[in-house]
Enzyme design. Structure first.
Site, PDB file in Angstrom:
ATOM      1  N   TYR A  91       0.828  -1.213   0.000  1.00  0.00           N
ATOM      2  CA  TYR A  91       0.000   0.000   0.000  1.00  0.00           C
ATOM      3  C   TYR A  91       0.862   1.264   0.000  1.00  0.00           C
ATOM      4  CZ  TYR A  91      -3.568   3.293   1.776  1.00  0.00           C
ATOM      5  OH  TYR A  91      -4.421   4.357   1.972  1.00  0.00           O
ATOM      6  N   LYS A 145       0.890   4.106  -2.903  1.00  0.00           N
ATOM      7  CA  LYS A 145       0.508   5.492  -2.623  1.00  0.00           C
ATOM      8  C   LYS A 145       1.659   6.463  -2.901  1.00  0.00           C
ATOM      9  CE  LYS A 145      -3.779   5.086  -1.445  1.00  0.00           C
ATOM     10  NZ  LYS A 145      -4.816   5.589  -2.388  1.00  0.00           N
TER      11      LYS A 145
END
Length: 291
Positions: A170, A174
């Site tokens: 993640y 991002k």
């Protein structure tokens, strides 16, 4: 008069959480909204319901205009049909809010390749493909002599800015979205497109386990997203904002710190000695979330 009267806005991942809050907030300011949601679970696997239609019903019940889109925006056809839905239904596209995403959290030594790929796909490709098709539409409009006042709001995270223990996939995704935002802002400005990103902190189904004490609501983030997606944000592009509750922060990324220049090639020992001296002068980085 609403801040977004007559604007046509796409919000991806808009069936729940932040995306739903954004869609409702845009509609409340007069926008016509394309509500995209694949209807999957927290881990990105198919779920039993179709939440996009429910959000459309909410908007219409309040007197607004909206249409649901259930395509997979991490595919070329899904992203292309998303833009077509806006143009075919409402005659134009003004704002794209890239918000769709899910989590498959693991410590790195336990993180499967499939879980890494799945998170990168929905976050990075799920930003790139809608942005790419929307940008092509706006470029064509600009070249045809039709004025463009377009806005893109991407969704990064504190995990992408600082890192987050147990979220290597993640965090990498991002961080990639920040890079994509900066490039898109530089490339698309000539066509009348502004591109920014937000790093939201709010209590949603994605954060309720990892950050159980988080009290801020998705609705607290949406006002900034609406403003960035409106014509009122003229001149603001290539920026990253953090939003949590009533607090807004302009995030400042990598910039040159202490520097040493020998004027010739370093030996490894010299490079190490110089690096230690520079680190002693440098600002300590903020800690990784969860460290």
């Amino acid at each position: 008069m609403g801040l977004c009267d007559e604007r046509v806005v796409i919000v991806t991942g808009a069936g729940r959480g932040l995306g739903r809050a954004h869609a409702l907030a845009f509609a409340a300011e007069g926008a016509r909204v394309v509500v995209n949601d694949l209807g999957v679970g927290l881990d990105g696997r198919p779920g039993p319901d179709g939440p996009a239609a429910l959000v459309v019903e909410e908007i219409r019940a309040a007197g607004g205009e909206a249409v649901a889109h259930g395509g997979d925006i991490a595919t070329t056809e899904g992203a292309a049909s998303l833009v077509r839905t806006a143009v075919d239904t409402f005659g134009r596209l003004d704002t794209l809010v890239n918000n769709a995403g899910f989590l498959r959290d693991r410590m790195l030594v336990n993180l499967d390749e499939d879980d890494f790929d799945a998170v990168m796909r929905v976050h990075v490709k799920g930003h790139f493909l809608p942005l790419r098709h929307a940008a092509a539409h706006w470029r064509a409009e600009s070249k045809a002599g039709r004025p463009v006042t377009a806005r893109v709001v991407n969704t990064t995270s504190g995990a992408g800015l600082l890192g987050s223990v147990g979220q290597g996939n993640y965090a990498a995704a991002k961080a990639g979205i920040v890079g994509l935002t900066l490039v898109a802002a530089a490339e698309m400005g000539r066509y009348g497109v502004q591109v920014n990103a937000i790093a939201p902190a709010a209590r949603t189904r994605m954060t309720e386990q990892t950050f159980a004490g988080l009290a801020a609501l998705p609705e607290d983030v949406s006002p900034l997203v609406v403003w960035l997606g409106s014509a009122a944000s003229a001149g603001v592009t290539g920026r990253v904002f953090e939003a949590e509750g009533g607090r807004l922060t302009v995030m400042e990324g990598w910039h040159p710190g202490p520097t040493a220049d020998k004027g010739a090639r370093w030996t490894p020992a010299e490079a190490g000695e110089a690096a230690l001296k520079l680190l002693a002068e440098a600002t300590e980085p903020r800690p990784v979330y969860g460290a």
